[in-house]
Design a protein around this motif. Structure first.
Motif, mmCIF file in Angstrom:
data_model
loop_
_atom_site.group_PDB
_atom_site.id
_atom_site.type_symbol
_atom_site.label_atom_id
_atom_site.label_comp_id
_atom_site.label_asym_id
_atom_site.label_seq_id
_atom_site.Cartn_x
_atom_site.Cartn_y
_atom_site.Cartn_z
ATOM 1 N N TYR A 129 44.881 25.099 95.985
ATOM 2 C CA TYR A 129 46.293 24.807 95.744
ATOM 3 C C TYR A 129 46.606 25.073 94.276
ATOM 4 O O TYR A 129 45.947 24.528 93.388
ATOM 5 C CB TYR A 129 46.615 23.345 96.078
ATOM 6 N N THR A 182 40.511 25.417 100.708
ATOM 7 C CA THR A 182 41.885 25.804 100.399
ATOM 8 C C THR A 182 42.139 25.522 98.931
ATOM 9 O O THR A 182 41.854 24.421 98.450
ATOM 10 C CB THR A 182 42.900 25.011 101.247
ATOM 11 N N VAL A 210 44.985 21.157 108.692
ATOM 12 C CA VAL A 210 43.962 22.188 108.838
ATOM 13 C C VAL A 210 43.554 22.264 110.304
ATOM 14 O O VAL A 210 43.544 21.256 111.004
ATOM 15 C CB VAL A 210 42.728 21.910 107.939
ATOM 16 N N THR A 265 48.361 17.700 104.295
ATOM 17 C CA THR A 265 48.125 19.085 104.667
ATOM 18 C C THR A 265 47.521 19.091 106.067
ATOM 19 O O THR A 265 46.911 18.106 106.486
ATOM 20 C CB THR A 265 47.194 19.798 103.655
ATOM 21 N N TYR A 271 35.315 24.895 104.872
ATOM 22 C CA TYR A 271 36.690 25.379 104.937
ATOM 23 C C TYR A 271 37.324 24.998 103.603
ATOM 24 O O TYR A 271 37.373 23.819 103.254
ATOM 25 C CB TYR A 271 37.437 24.727 106.102
#
Length: 75
Positions: A13, A11, A24, A22, A9
């Motif tokens: 930024y 992400t 998730v 954060t 997974y």
């Protein structure tokens, strides 16, 4: 999303930020969390955790350029 070992997974930024948290959403499993700086090619703040499924709050480091969060299912 799958639930197998090696499932990632990711992400990305953009920009910069002070240290914060954060959230998730992850299926139940064992995970490794780490932060990648694409400018330097270095990973930091590597941790492992077991998760029962649902939302998981993860602290992130302060950064001055883009940073990538990578969470990998290790089970």
């Amino acid at each position: 999303a799958g639930r197998g070992a090696g499932e990632c997974y990711v992400t990305y930024y953009l920009g910069s930020s002070a240290a914060s948290n954060t959230t998730v959403s992850l299926p139940a499993g064992d995970y490794e969390s780490k932060w990648y700086n694409p400018s330097t090619g270095v990973y930091s703040n590597q941790t492992t955790f077991s998760h029962g499924g649902g939302n998981k709050v993860i602290a992130y480091p302060a950064f001055s350029e883009d940073i990538v969060h990578v969470v990998t299912n290790t089970l």
